[in-house]
Each structure stands twice: as structure tokens, then as C-alpha cells.
Design an enzyme around this catalytic site. Sequence first.
Site, PDB file in Angstrom:
ATOM      1  N   ASP A   1      38.511  50.402  45.756  1.00 30.02           N
ATOM      2  CA  ASP A   1      38.336  50.011  44.372  1.00 30.02           C
ATOM      3  C   ASP A   1      39.711  50.008  43.702  1.00 30.02           C
ATOM      4  OD1 ASP A   1      36.184  51.087  41.617  1.00 30.02           O
ATOM      5  OD2 ASP A   1      37.603  49.438  41.860  1.00 30.02           O
TER       6      ASP A   1
HETATM    7  C1  GLC Z   1      37.281  48.141  38.722  1.00 30.98           C
HETATM    8  C2  GLC Z   1      35.922  48.735  39.010  1.00 30.98           C
HETATM    9  C3  GLC Z   1      35.175  48.040  40.112  1.00 30.98           C
HETATM   10  C4  GLC Z   1      35.532  46.573  40.106  1.00 30.98           C
HETATM   11  C5  GLC Z   1      36.998  46.461  40.491  1.00 30.98           C
HETATM   12  C6  GLC Z   1      37.475  45.008  40.465  1.00 30.98           C
HETATM   13  O1  GLC Z   1      38.194  49.153  38.452  1.00 30.98           O
HETATM   14  O2  GLC Z   1      35.853  50.124  39.268  1.00 30.98           O
HETATM   15  O3  GLC Z   1      33.770  48.272  39.911  1.00 30.98           O
HETATM   16  O4  GLC Z   1      34.720  45.872  41.026  1.00 30.98           O
HETATM   17  O5  GLC Z   1      37.837  47.263  39.673  1.00 30.98           O
HETATM   18  O6  GLC Z   1      37.441  44.532  39.151  1.00 30.98           O
END
Ligand code: GLC
Length: 713
Positions: free
Chosen positions: A251
Site C-alpha cells: 500500500d
Molecule cells: C492509499 C490507500 C489504499 C489505496 C492506495 C492507492 O494510501 O491506503 O487503500 O488503494 O493508497 O491509492
Amino acid sequence: MQYEQQIEALLAQMTLAEKIGQMRQLHGTGENQKNLVREGNLGSVLNVIDAEAHEIQRLAVEESRLGIPLLIGRDVIHGFRTIFPIPLGQAASFNPDLVREAARVAAREASGAGINWTFAPMIDIARDPRWGRIAESCGEDAYLASLMGVAMVEGFQGDDLTAPEAIAACAKHYVGYGASENGRDYNTAWIPEVLLRDVYLAPFQAAAEAGAATFMSAFNDLNGVPTSGNEFTLRQILKGEWAYAGMVVSDWASITEMIAHGYAADARDAALKGVTAGVDMEMASTSYAEYLAELVESGAISHDLIDDAVRRVLRIKFRLGLFNQPYANAAAAETLVAPDHLALARQIAKESCVLLSNKETLPLKQQTKVAIVGPLADHAADQLGCWVFDGKPEDSQTPLQAIRGLLGNEQVVFAQGLAEARSTDDGLFDEAVAAAQTADVVLAFLGEDAGLSGEAHSRAFIDLPGAQLALVDALVATGKPVVAVVMAGRSLVLGELQDKVQAILYAWHPGTMAGPAIADLLFGLDNPSGRLPISFPRTVGQVPVYYNRKNTGRPPSEDAPSIPTGTPLDPSGFTSSYLDVDHRPLFAFGYGLSYTTFDYRNIRLSSPKIGFDQTLSISATITNTGNYAGAEVVQLYIRDLVGSMTRPIKELKGFQRIALEPGQSQEVTFELRSADLSFHNNAMQKIAEPGEFHVWVAPNSLGGLQASFELGA
Ligand code: GLC
């Protein structure tokens, strides 16, 4: 698996740099990204759509040495351009079929923009409404969240992931993120392994079994080890016990955030820990690009480890058919906010709304003169909720617009009441009171703006924001009946509101078609059927409060709380209760009212005892005893009375939505097998144990028809 030969053939041609490139995902499409793609050193981008997506995909396919197409990812969480209710609202529909359809529409619209990968479903179990991301979850229960998560995976991916409108799903955030301590986002999570396996892992296992193409590791540390460097959850459980063959992406910068966690000494160490633990692709941060080659050359990690990660990335690209069709699904570009998409958005928004209270006020007659008041009556953006990248407020149909359209302008008077949801300025109250005085009924549109939930948007107080209750007081003081429609990204504390108003319709953040959906329900063109996927606390002091709690050795008293007067004879009792508030939630998991009433009777079991290899049937007769047609969510709960581990007082094991005309009855039957009764014991064996069980066929987690059966050898 069907692509293995092609994967091996491609892998054999790749340099170490090109392999590491496939393990990288960057945000956007600047010159840096384009050059990396040309060099074959970037396997994925996120947040790139339309022409930009086409161009960078073209560079990968036509200008890089091996022409490996890109994964192009985006957070298509609850719709792309047509916005559906937030996932918490979708879960309240208890309608996986509709949720699957919504995910299919989202995939279709997104595929037209060149997206081939969504970072959804979010299936973190969430029991803490202070946590802003509860809005993105499917609630507090593993059974419901599992069914909803699987429905979303199936909707996004369809039966054939190579189909033009199919996109790869991503089960996130693996794992335990919803247990962030005290509801503060990104916070640490401590989850005993039995709870981890029985509750937090269950929806992810279901998603893996449903074929979710990818997983996303999370930001939080779990029992002291960050989930993006956690070999136990990633290698032992996901890729080991579950034999998961998909791909794990981190993430955002969760790989290098292991430095801040104090788990990695530096970016090199973070890369080593991330790839060793089983994160196949690093999103946003660049530790893999900077250090993996050196880590391989130094012998700190093996070529095999890199090859396994790259195989997984390539496998998704082959499963998606990107080597044959890497570009946008042109036919889908024309389907954005198509009438059938909007009709589906209206239907699922209707089924997500939960009627929490109704003092014989709803539904309203269309001849009613209404005063529409409140910061969420006509807020095209806020009704969409969190995680909306491509939804456009101008597509929104707001409650004010829809009710004016239904009743005619002459029957509707509008007053803002508060400039915005969080406003504490009562300067617009007089105008709202004046409007109320001209009407038969006041519709107060209250709740949270979209910015009060979602990532990094946790709240320590979960009351109606700003001066909303004061506005309600002013409206109630007119003597007119006040109906509250509440939009929010979480459960809110609503006790005072419930006492003040005639009815509460809880709409979550309902999306593009909030207006028509709410109007249909308020004026009886349809009947509310949503049920709560999370418990509503009486006060934030109760949190976490959830239905499948343990009984304890001193079960909470069912009597009203009493504050002792200090004498030894006080009746406070020595039970697991509060002195100052009823221990039960204000509104329970599975609860929701209808304009009609449903009678449950005649629960019947196929046998008083089943063996471990037998099936138990549980039936009951449900009758619509009211004057409105309506849908009822018939729920099946069990309780394992004695176990080698203490067991919850209730566990949801089934539900069925049934539609009944007034006076109509239907027999509803559920089936249970010993596997449905199993749990993890202290030895981490998933087993069902012999003994007595209670079973309920019920309208919610509180009551219903009860029977007993025995599971025995
Ligand atoms: C964000 C979120 C995640 C998301 C990713 C891409 O920080 O935690 O849920 O899919 O980054 O945007």
C-alpha cells in the site's frame, strides 16, 4: 495454471533490471515514468487514465525491449463515474447480487478509461467507527464482509478476466488494518492469532478462493511486525496455507514506512524485508528499484525470490489478456453514467438505506408540503462520499432536486440551515425555522460531509457534526414533525436525535443517485430494506461495540444501568455492565425497520442432532403482516454454548432477502454443516466441536425465533 509456459519463456528473456522493473509501480505519468517504461524498468502505474493511460501503455508495448504491458491501477472503490453507495452502505443492502452488479458497472466504466486494475474490495473487518476507513469497509462481521468482498471480486473480474470490461481486483488491506488501536488511522494492531484467523483473515481467504487477482499489504504493524514485511501473514498464510498464486502489492509507501515503524533501518533494509516477506510489487516508494539488484548481487536475496515475484506480476498480466489487448475498452467509454448504470445506482442506494426509527410518520404522502433543510439536502459532492476520483458532482441528483421533481416546486420550500455540515454558525436558523413553519413536515438532511471519513479521517467524537442538533432543536420547536435523513461514512451517536425527531433514515453516503433513492423511500414509492452492517453505539465510550461479543463470566445485566448511591446494598450488581449507559448498542447489527411488519413463526429443524458429515436444515415461516409490500432480510445466527475456546453469543451464518406482498407468507430454509460451526482452537486447528448449539431465525442480531440442536459424533 494456463499461462506458465508463456511466463517462463518471457522470464528467461528478462534481465535482472527488467525483472525488478516489473516489481515497481509509480504514481502518474511524468518523463521519469515514461523513460522507465521505455527502458522496461516499470511494470505498473497508478492514477493515470484516458489518453495518458493509452500513451504510457503504448510506450510499454511498442517501445520497450520486451513489450510487456503495464498494469494500470486506480481506486475504483464504489464506482468509477457512476458512484454507488460507499461500501459500508452497499453492505447494508445485504444484497451480494446487487453489489456484484455495481462492481461490474464500475469495472466497465473504468475499463473504458484504460484502467485494468482496481484497488478494491476493501475487506478489513471494522468494529471501530472512530476509524475513518470504516466507510470503505463491509462492516463488523466476517461472514457478511466475506460475501460482499467475493461479490465485488466477481463483479470486477467477471468469469473471464480477459474480457474487455474486466479489471483485476485487489483484496485490501491485508491484514488487520481495521483493528487500528483507538480508531486512529495507520495505528498499531494487536490481534491474537485465533481472532486474526476467525475474524480478520476470513474475508481475505474468501477473496483468495474467489480468485482475487491481487492483494494489497497494509500500513499497520500487526502484533509488532508491519504487514508489508510480515512473513507470517504473507508467506506462511497467504502464499503457503492458502497457496495463493496472485500478486501482492504494497500500500503506497508502506515498504519504506517500515523505517518509521522502526522495523527497517533504512530503505535497503526495507526492500530486503518487503521482498523477503512476500510483497511482489512496491507501490510509490522506490526501495526495490534502488536496492534489489544489489541485494541479489550481494547474495542477500536469491534470484528465485525475484523470479517468484515477477512470475506473479506477469501472471496477472496474462490473466488479464494484456499481451493481446493492452488498451482501453473503447466500447465502454460511451457507457459512463448510462441510464442503466444510474438505475442500478438508484436501486442499490435504496436498498442500502436503513430506517432506524419511525414514529408513524413515514412514508409521507405526495400531497405533503415539505420544508427541506440541512447541509446535505443539496450537496452534490458530499453525497458521493469518500474515495471518489472520477465521479462528478454534476452527475449527482440531490435529495432537494429529486423531491422537487417528485412533488413539484410549489410543495417544497428549501432552507440551508447550516452553511455546511461542520458549521457551528446558527445564522441561517431563522430562515430554516421560517421555512419549517410554512410546511406540513420538515425533512432535515444531516450528517457528515464526505471529508469526515475515509483515509486519515478518523474522529474521536462520532456525533452529528457542528450545530446540527441545535438546528434540529430549532426545527422541532416549530411544532412541525421533523424527519431526519442522515448521510455519513460511519455509525454516529444518534440517541439525542432519535428522541427529538419522528423518524431517522440512515443513508450512509449514497452516491450519484442519492436524491431519487431517498425520495422513493420517503414518499413510499419503495420500502426501506437496509439492515445495519455495523452496531451503532450509544456513546463513543462504548467503542468497540459489536454483536458477536463474548458472554464473559459475568454477563452484562439486561436491566437499565444504575449509578450506586454509595450504600453497600446498591443494586449495581457485579456484572460486565456500565454504571452510566446501557451496555447494548443503540441500534444492533442486522437491525432495520420497514413500512410493513414481518411475523416470524414456526421454526423447524430437520433433526435435533446432526453428525459431523450431515446437514441440518432450519426453516421458519415469514409473513408480511402489514400494509406495504417489502423486502425482509431473514438472518440465521448460531451460538456454540460450550467450546474449547469461549465462543461469541451470536454468529451470523446466513441471510436471505425475501420480498413479500401484504399478507403473503414464505417459508425460508437455511442449511448448516459442521464446517459452518467451526472455529480456530488454541492449536490453530479449524475445528467444529461436539455439543449443544442455539440457532435463531431472526430479523436482526437481537431476537428472533430460537431453537437448539446438537452436533455429535
Ligand atoms: C492509499 C490507500 C489504499 C489505496 C492506495 C492507492 O494510501 O491506503 O487503500 O488503494 O493508497 O491509492
